[in-house]
Write a protein that holds these residues in place. Structure first.
Motif, PDB file in Angstrom:
ATOM      1  N   SER A  56       5.579   4.642  -0.941  1.00  0.00           N
ATOM      2  CA  SER A  56       6.990   4.851  -1.242  1.00  0.00           C
ATOM      3  C   SER A  56       7.275   4.434  -2.679  1.00  0.00           C
ATOM      4  O   SER A  56       6.532   3.649  -3.272  1.00  0.00           O
ATOM      5  N   PRO A  57       8.358   4.954  -3.287  1.00  0.00           N
ATOM      6  CA  PRO A  57       8.707   4.528  -4.646  1.00  0.00           C
ATOM      7  C   PRO A  57       8.999   3.036  -4.683  1.00  0.00           C
ATOM      8  O   PRO A  57       9.483   2.453  -3.710  1.00  0.00           O
ATOM      9  N   GLY A  58       8.689   2.419  -5.813  1.00  0.00           N
ATOM     10  CA  GLY A  58       8.984   1.008  -5.959  1.00  0.00           C
ATOM     11  C   GLY A  58      10.471   0.773  -6.101  1.00  0.00           C
ATOM     12  O   GLY A  58      11.243   1.685  -6.428  1.00  0.00           O
ATOM     13  N   ALA A  59      10.901  -0.450  -5.823  1.00  0.00           N
ATOM     14  CA  ALA A  59      12.321  -0.782  -5.925  1.00  0.00           C
ATOM     15  C   ALA A  59      12.778  -0.667  -7.375  1.00  0.00           C
ATOM     16  O   ALA A  59      12.114  -1.142  -8.291  1.00  0.00           O
ATOM     17  N   ARG A  60      13.912  -0.002  -7.573  1.00  0.00           N
ATOM     18  CA  ARG A  60      14.453   0.149  -8.913  1.00  0.00           C
ATOM     19  C   ARG A  60      15.242  -1.101  -9.307  1.00  0.00           C
ATOM     20  O   ARG A  60      15.858  -1.750  -8.462  1.00  0.00           O
ATOM     21  N   PRO A  61      15.274  -1.424 -10.603  1.00  0.00           N
ATOM     22  CA  PRO A  61      16.059  -2.586 -11.029  1.00  0.00           C
ATOM     23  C   PRO A  61      17.537  -2.326 -10.831  1.00  0.00           C
ATOM     24  O   PRO A  61      17.993  -1.176 -10.895  1.00  0.00           O
ATOM     25  N   PRO A  62      18.348  -3.340 -10.551  1.00  0.00           N
ATOM     26  CA  PRO A  62      19.789  -3.136 -10.354  1.00  0.00           C
ATOM     27  C   PRO A  62      20.434  -2.601 -11.615  1.00  0.00           C
ATOM     28  O   PRO A  62      19.961  -2.802 -12.724  1.00  0.00           O
ATOM     29  N   SER A  70       5.216  -3.559  -4.856  1.00  0.00           N
ATOM     30  CA  SER A  70       6.493  -4.153  -5.219  1.00  0.00           C
ATOM     31  C   SER A  70       7.235  -4.583  -3.961  1.00  0.00           C
ATOM     32  O   SER A  70       6.998  -4.043  -2.869  1.00  0.00           O
ATOM     33  N   PRO A  71       8.140  -5.567  -4.067  1.00  0.00           N
ATOM     34  CA  PRO A  71       8.896  -5.995  -2.885  1.00  0.00           C
ATOM     35  C   PRO A  71       9.604  -4.814  -2.214  1.00  0.00           C
ATOM     36  O   PRO A  71      10.317  -4.044  -2.861  1.00  0.00           O
ATOM     37  N   GLY A  72       9.378  -4.639  -0.921  1.00  0.00           N
ATOM     38  CA  GLY A  72       9.972  -3.550  -0.164  1.00  0.00           C
ATOM     39  C   GLY A  72       9.195  -2.252  -0.211  1.00  0.00           C
ATOM     40  O   GLY A  72       9.494  -1.328   0.550  1.00  0.00           O
ATOM     41  N   GLN A  73       8.202  -2.153  -1.060  1.00  0.00           N
ATOM     42  CA  GLN A  73       7.408  -0.924  -1.152  1.00  0.00           C
ATOM     43  C   GLN A  73       6.430  -0.834   0.020  1.00  0.00           C
ATOM     44  O   GLN A  73       5.901  -1.846   0.483  1.00  0.00           O
ATOM     45  N   VAL A  74       6.193   0.375   0.519  1.00  0.00           N
ATOM     46  CA  VAL A  74       5.341   0.593   1.684  1.00  0.00           C
ATOM     47  C   VAL A  74       4.240   1.584   1.329  1.00  0.00           C
ATOM     48  O   VAL A  74       4.494   2.579   0.636  1.00  0.00           O
ATOM     49  N   GLN A  75       3.023   1.315   1.807  1.00  0.00           N
ATOM     50  CA  GLN A  75       1.918   2.254   1.642  1.00  0.00           C
ATOM     51  C   GLN A  75       1.236   2.470   2.986  1.00  0.00           C
ATOM     52  O   GLN A  75       0.895   1.510   3.685  1.00  0.00           O
ATOM     53  N   VAL A  76       1.050   3.747   3.346  1.00  0.00           N
ATOM     54  CA  VAL A  76       0.377   4.118   4.593  1.00  0.00           C
ATOM     55  C   VAL A  76      -0.898   4.865   4.238  1.00  0.00           C
ATOM     56  O   VAL A  76      -0.856   5.833   3.470  1.00  0.00           O
ATOM     57  N   THR A  77      -2.027   4.420   4.798  1.00  0.00           N
ATOM     58  CA  THR A  77      -3.325   5.004   4.461  1.00  0.00           C
ATOM     59  C   THR A  77      -4.086   5.366   5.732  1.00  0.00           C
ATOM     60  O   THR A  77      -4.268   4.520   6.614  1.00  0.00           O
ATOM     61  N   GLY A  78      -4.517   6.600   5.817  1.00  0.00           N
ATOM     62  CA  GLY A  78      -5.426   7.030   6.878  1.00  0.00           C
ATOM     63  C   GLY A  78      -6.796   7.251   6.284  1.00  0.00           C
ATOM     64  O   GLY A  78      -6.923   7.878   5.219  1.00  0.00           O
ATOM     65  N   TYR A 102      -1.313  11.519  -7.840  1.00  0.00           N
ATOM     66  CA  TYR A 102      -0.180  11.462  -8.752  1.00  0.00           C
ATOM     67  C   TYR A 102       0.971  10.719  -8.089  1.00  0.00           C
ATOM     68  O   TYR A 102       1.389  11.063  -6.971  1.00  0.00           O
ATOM     69  N   ARG A 103       1.425   9.686  -8.744  1.00  0.00           N
ATOM     70  CA  ARG A 103       2.565   8.887  -8.340  1.00  0.00           C
ATOM     71  C   ARG A 103       2.426   8.294  -6.949  1.00  0.00           C
ATOM     72  O   ARG A 103       1.878   7.229  -6.788  1.00  0.00           O
ATOM     73  N   TYR A 104       2.845   8.999  -5.905  1.00  0.00           N
ATOM     74  CA  TYR A 104       2.957   8.398  -4.582  1.00  0.00           C
ATOM     75  C   TYR A 104       1.912   8.895  -3.575  1.00  0.00           C
ATOM     76  O   TYR A 104       1.935   8.465  -2.426  1.00  0.00           O
ATOM     77  N   VAL A 105       1.016   9.772  -3.988  1.00  0.00           N
ATOM     78  CA  VAL A 105      -0.030  10.281  -3.083  1.00  0.00           C
ATOM     79  C   VAL A 105      -1.377  10.200  -3.800  1.00  0.00           C
ATOM     80  O   VAL A 105      -1.515  10.726  -4.916  1.00  0.00           O
ATOM     81  N   HIS A 106      -2.364   9.561  -3.165  1.00  0.00           N
ATOM     82  CA  HIS A 106      -3.682   9.423  -3.775  1.00  0.00           C
ATOM     83  C   HIS A 106      -4.776   9.597  -2.723  1.00  0.00           C
ATOM     84  O   HIS A 106      -4.616   9.195  -1.565  1.00  0.00           O
TER      85      HIS A 106
END
Length: 311
Positions: free
Chosen positions: A289-295, A33-41, A247-251
């Motif tokens: 990171s969590p995705g951007a929430r709607p306004p 999603s716009p602004g969402q970040v994923q870091v993978t090692g 689950y959710r933000y860690v895989h």
């Protein structure tokens, strides 16, 4: 003029980076999603099956020849063809040696349907983008995605051998890769992801001109052609299959990349087949990171209430 073993070592060290390249994927077709970040090692193990099989075959054949020579009481001599096979097998093994490739990747969602990423793998930097082509299935707590990617890698050259011998400056080498993957994936809630990525990778290495000139002067001293090419190109065609569990933000990711490398440079006086079947199993850990929430203004009003007018 350096001795032949040193010259060969220089040549092999220079083309070691000519045909091997990191092949892992560590991502699904679903864009961030716009602004969402994923870091993978991640950590991958490069296994050049075709090269290893050729080396074993040559070793078995020469072992039989040596045994027959001893039993028949005749000297054991390598024919010109056997010498070429041994040299090619040795070069292929050095060019694409089995080994472990650690990687760190960071991806960011830019706009809906597009994310960009960068990856550092110890000896290279890779930048890529992924564009969503199709998406569906959200109503059933699952999603199916199709995306097209494009990546470019720039390799970083360093090595104690060339530095100590002071024959070339490492900055005179130039290596880049262009990768085109097609991502397909199915995600089941926030727990399980299944993905695949057919891909094509083109690699091109330009040799140091001073080293090429130096190798071409070796024939009068060594007695045979030890020249190196001005450039080496290779092509990889294959696919990655993998899954992610969490689950959710860690895989945790686990995948296997397999395919065929085509690499046939003119090296040491003959065209050498340095490619073959290649596999790379990889595992990784991704934090997202969590995705951007709607306004708040876009949230639906509760039943039986009237939403306040927007200002």
């Amino acid at each position: 003029m350096r001795s032949l073993p040193v010259l060969l070592l220089l040549g092999l060290a220079s083309v070691t980076v000519g045909c091997a390249t990191p092949l892992s994927t560590m991502q699904t077709a679903k864009t961030l999603s716009p602004g969402q970040v994923q870091v993978t090692g991640s950590m991958g193990v490069f296994v050049p099956v075709g090269t290893l099989v050729d080396v074993v075959d040559v070793g078995i054949d020469q072992g039989r020849e040596a045994r027959d020579a001893i039993e028949e009481g005749r000297p054991y001599n390598l024919s010109e063809e056997d010498q070429q096979r041994l040299l090619t097998a040795g070069i292929a093994l050095v060019v694409a040696p089995p080994g472990v490739n650690p990687e760190l990747m960071v991806r960011v969602g830019i706009v809906d349907g597009l994310d960009l990423g960068g990856r550092f793998s110890g000896n290279s930097l890779r930048f890529d983008g992924k564009v969503r082509l199709a998406h569906g299935g959200e109503a059933k707590n699952r999603s199916y995605d199709l995306a097209l990617g494009l990546g470019v890698s720039k390799h970083l050259f360093s090595g104690a051998v060339l530095d100590v011998l002071e024959v070339v400056q490492l900055g005179d080498f130039n290596r880049f890769d262009v990768e085109v993957p097609l991502y397909l994936s199915a995600e089941y809630g926030d727990v399980f992801k299944l993905y695949g990525a057919p891909k094509y990778v083109y690699s091109h290495t330009r040799m140091d001109p001073q080293l090429v000139d130096f190798s071409q002067q070796g024939a009068p001293v060594t007695g045979f052609d030890v020249s190196l090419p001005t450039s080496v190109s290779s092509h990889f065609v294959g696919s990655t299959v993998g899954f992610a569990l969490g689950y959710r933000y860690v895989h945790i990711y686990a995948e296997l990349t397999g395919g065929y490398v085509i690499c046939k440079p003119d090296l040491f006086g003959a065209k050498r087949n340095l490619g073959g079947v290649t596999f790379q199993p990889s595992i990784g850990l991704a934090f997202r990171s969590p995705g951007a929430r709607p306004p708040a203004s876009a949230a639906p009003a509760a039943p039986g209430t009237v939403a306040p007018p927007s200002i």
